[in-house]
Design a protein around this motif. Structure first.
Motif, PDB file in Angstrom:
ATOM      1  N   ASP A 196       0.862  -1.174   0.000  1.00  0.00           N
ATOM      2  CA  ASP A 196       0.000   0.000   0.000  1.00  0.00           C
ATOM      3  C   ASP A 196       0.906   1.233   0.000  1.00  0.00           C
ATOM      4  N   LEU A 197       0.416   2.359  -0.495  1.00  0.00           N
ATOM      5  CA  LEU A 197       1.246   3.563  -0.543  1.00  0.00           C
ATOM      6  C   LEU A 197       0.928   4.554   0.559  1.00  0.00           C
ATOM      7  N   HIS A 198      -0.361   4.774   0.809  1.00  0.00           N
ATOM      8  CA  HIS A 198      -0.750   5.801   1.779  1.00  0.00           C
ATOM      9  C   HIS A 198      -0.944   5.159   3.145  1.00  0.00           C
ATOM     10  N   MET A 199       0.095   5.276   3.985  1.00  0.00           N
ATOM     11  CA  MET A 199       0.070   4.693   5.323  1.00  0.00           C
ATOM     12  C   MET A 199       0.665   5.674   6.308  1.00  0.00           C
ATOM     13  N   PRO A 200       0.277   5.583   7.577  1.00  0.00           N
ATOM     14  CA  PRO A 200       0.900   6.455   8.585  1.00  0.00           C
ATOM     15  C   PRO A 200       2.363   6.093   8.764  1.00  0.00           C
ATOM     16  N   GLY A 201       3.141   7.058   9.254  1.00  0.00           N
ATOM     17  CA  GLY A 201       4.562   6.799   9.423  1.00  0.00           C
ATOM     18  C   GLY A 201       5.262   6.759   8.080  1.00  0.00           C
ATOM     19  N   THR A 202       6.137   5.792   7.893  1.00  0.00           N
ATOM     20  CA  THR A 202       6.845   5.644   6.620  1.00  0.00           C
ATOM     21  C   THR A 202       5.877   5.146   5.554  1.00  0.00           C
ATOM     22  N   ALA A 210      -5.138  24.919  -0.548  1.00  0.00           N
ATOM     23  CA  ALA A 210      -6.277  25.138  -1.445  1.00  0.00           C
ATOM     24  C   ALA A 210      -6.131  24.315  -2.728  1.00  0.00           C
ATOM     25  N   LYS A 211      -4.936  24.300  -3.299  1.00  0.00           N
ATOM     26  CA  LYS A 211      -4.724  23.605  -4.573  1.00  0.00           C
ATOM     27  C   LYS A 211      -4.735  22.089  -4.424  1.00  0.00           C
ATOM     28  N   LEU A 212      -4.312  21.599  -3.249  1.00  0.00           N
ATOM     29  CA  LEU A 212      -4.314  20.151  -3.024  1.00  0.00           C
ATOM     30  C   LEU A 212      -5.635  19.665  -2.445  1.00  0.00           C
ATOM     31  N   GLY A 213      -6.497  20.604  -2.057  1.00  0.00           N
ATOM     32  CA  GLY A 213      -7.789  20.219  -1.499  1.00  0.00           C
ATOM     33  C   GLY A 213      -7.686  19.600  -0.122  1.00  0.00           C
ATOM     34  N   VAL A 214      -6.761  20.118   0.699  1.00  0.00           N
ATOM     35  CA  VAL A 214      -6.587  19.599   2.054  1.00  0.00           C
ATOM     36  C   VAL A 214      -6.802  20.728   3.058  1.00  0.00           C
ATOM     37  N   ALA A 215      -7.042  20.346   4.311  1.00  0.00           N
ATOM     38  CA  ALA A 215      -7.321  21.349   5.342  1.00  0.00           C
ATOM     39  C   ALA A 215      -6.232  21.428   6.397  1.00  0.00           C
ATOM     40  N   THR A 216      -5.318  20.464   6.420  1.00  0.00           N
ATOM     41  CA  THR A 216      -4.296  20.444   7.462  1.00  0.00           C
ATOM     42  C   THR A 216      -2.906  20.246   6.866  1.00  0.00           C
ATOM     43  N   ARG A 217      -1.917  20.631   7.636  1.00  0.00           N
ATOM     44  CA  ARG A 217      -0.524  20.464   7.205  1.00  0.00           C
ATOM     45  C   ARG A 217      -0.176  18.983   7.066  1.00  0.00           C
ATOM     46  N   ALA A 268      -2.095  16.536   6.264  1.00  0.00           N
ATOM     47  CA  ALA A 268      -2.685  15.983   5.041  1.00  0.00           C
ATOM     48  C   ALA A 268      -1.876  16.399   3.822  1.00  0.00           C
ATOM     49  N   ALA A 269      -1.418  17.649   3.801  1.00  0.00           N
ATOM     50  CA  ALA A 269      -0.595  18.117   2.683  1.00  0.00           C
ATOM     51  C   ALA A 269       0.731  17.364   2.639  1.00  0.00           C
TER      52      ALA A 269
END
Length: 217
Positions: free
Chosen positions: A55-61, A193-200, A202-203
Motif C-alpha cells: 500500500d502507498l498511503h500509510m501512517p509513518g513511513t 487550497a490547490k491540493l484540497g486539504v485542510a491540514t498540514r 494531510a498536505a
C-alpha cells in the motif's frame, strides 16, 4: 517454485481480504503481513519475500519510501504497489522508487495473481486502469512522465511543500528560503487550497506519497 509474498497495508480488514485471496492462488503463499512502511522493511529483511504487496498511503513511513528502502536493501525483492491512489504523481513516485508494478485496489483476484507472478519473474506490470497513461509517458519519451509532482503548484509553492514534507516549520522554511514567515504562510495556504486539504499533515502525506520530502535536504 512458490512465490513468497509479504502483504503491507495499515487496514486490518483489507490485509485479511488480500491474505485470503492470495492463499487461494496456486503457487503463491503469504509469508508475512506488515502494518506500515517501517514494519515492511523489517519483515522483508527477516523473511526475504519474492514480492511485497505494498500500500502507498500509510501512517509513518509511506509505501513510496518503504519501496525505495526495500529495493536498496535487496534488489531481488520485487514491489507491487496495491493502492487506492490513481493520480499520475503517485504512480510516477512509486515506479521511480523501484516498484515493479502498480495496481489499484479495485483489481480482481485474477489480475492480482497475474501481477504477482509477473513481477516475481522480473517483469513490469501495471493495472488496466493506468496502463494507457504509462504507455503514453514512455512512447512520448522520458520528459513526458510526470516527474514534477503537483503541476498546479508554482515552483515556490512546491519548494515550500517539499520542505514541509521534510518536517521543517514555517519559521525554518522562511530562514532557509530567505523569506518572511508571512510569505511562507501564504504559500502554505495556497498549497492547501490547490491540493484540497485542510491540514498540514494531510498536505505532507500527499507530498510524501508523490515523492517529495524524501532524501537529504
Amino acid at each position: 517454485m512458490t512465490v513468497r509474498v509479504l502483504v503491507v497495508d495499515d487496514h486490518p480488514l483489507y490485509r485479511e481480504g488480500i491474505r485470503s485471496a492470495v492463499r487461494a492462488m496456486t503457487g503463491i503463499e503469504v509469508v508475512g503481513e506488515a502494518v506500515d512502511g517501517d514494519d515492511a522493511v523489517r519483515q522483508a529483511r527477516d523473511l526475504a519475500p519474492d514480492v511485497v504487496l505494498m500500500d502507498l498511503h500509510m501512517p509513518g513511513t509511506n509505501g513510496v519510501d518503504a519501496t525505495r528502502a526495500l529495493r536498496a536493501a535487496d534488489p531481488r525483492t520485487a514491489v507491487l504497489a496495491l493502492t487506492m491512489l490513481d493520480d499520475d504523481q503517485a504512480i510516477s513516485a512509486a515506479l521511480r522508487a523501484g516498484a515493479s508494478g502498480y495496481l489499484l485496489k479495485g483489481a480482481g483476484r485474477a489480475e492480482i495473481e497475474r501481477a504477482i507472478v509477473g513481477v516475481a519473474e522480473g517483469g513490469m506490470v501495471v493495472g488496466d486502469g493506468i496502463a494507457a497513461r504509462v504507455r503514453q509517458w514512455f512512447s512520448a519519451g522520458s520528459d513526458a512522465s510526470p516527474a514534477m509532482p503537483f503541476p498546479s503548484l508554482t515552483g515556490r509553492e512546491r519548494e515550500v511543500l517539499g520542505l514541509a514534507a521534510h518536517g521543517l516549520t514555517n519559521a525554518a522554511i522562511a530562514r532557509r528560503l530567505s523569506l518572511s514567515e508571512k510569505t511562507v504562510r501564504n504559500n502554505v495556504s495556497n498549497v492547501f487550497a490547490k491540493l484540497g486539504v485542510a491540514t498540514r499533515s494531510a498536505a505532507v502525506a500527499k507530498a510524501r506519497d508523490a515523492g517529495l520530502g524524501v532524501g537529504p535536504l
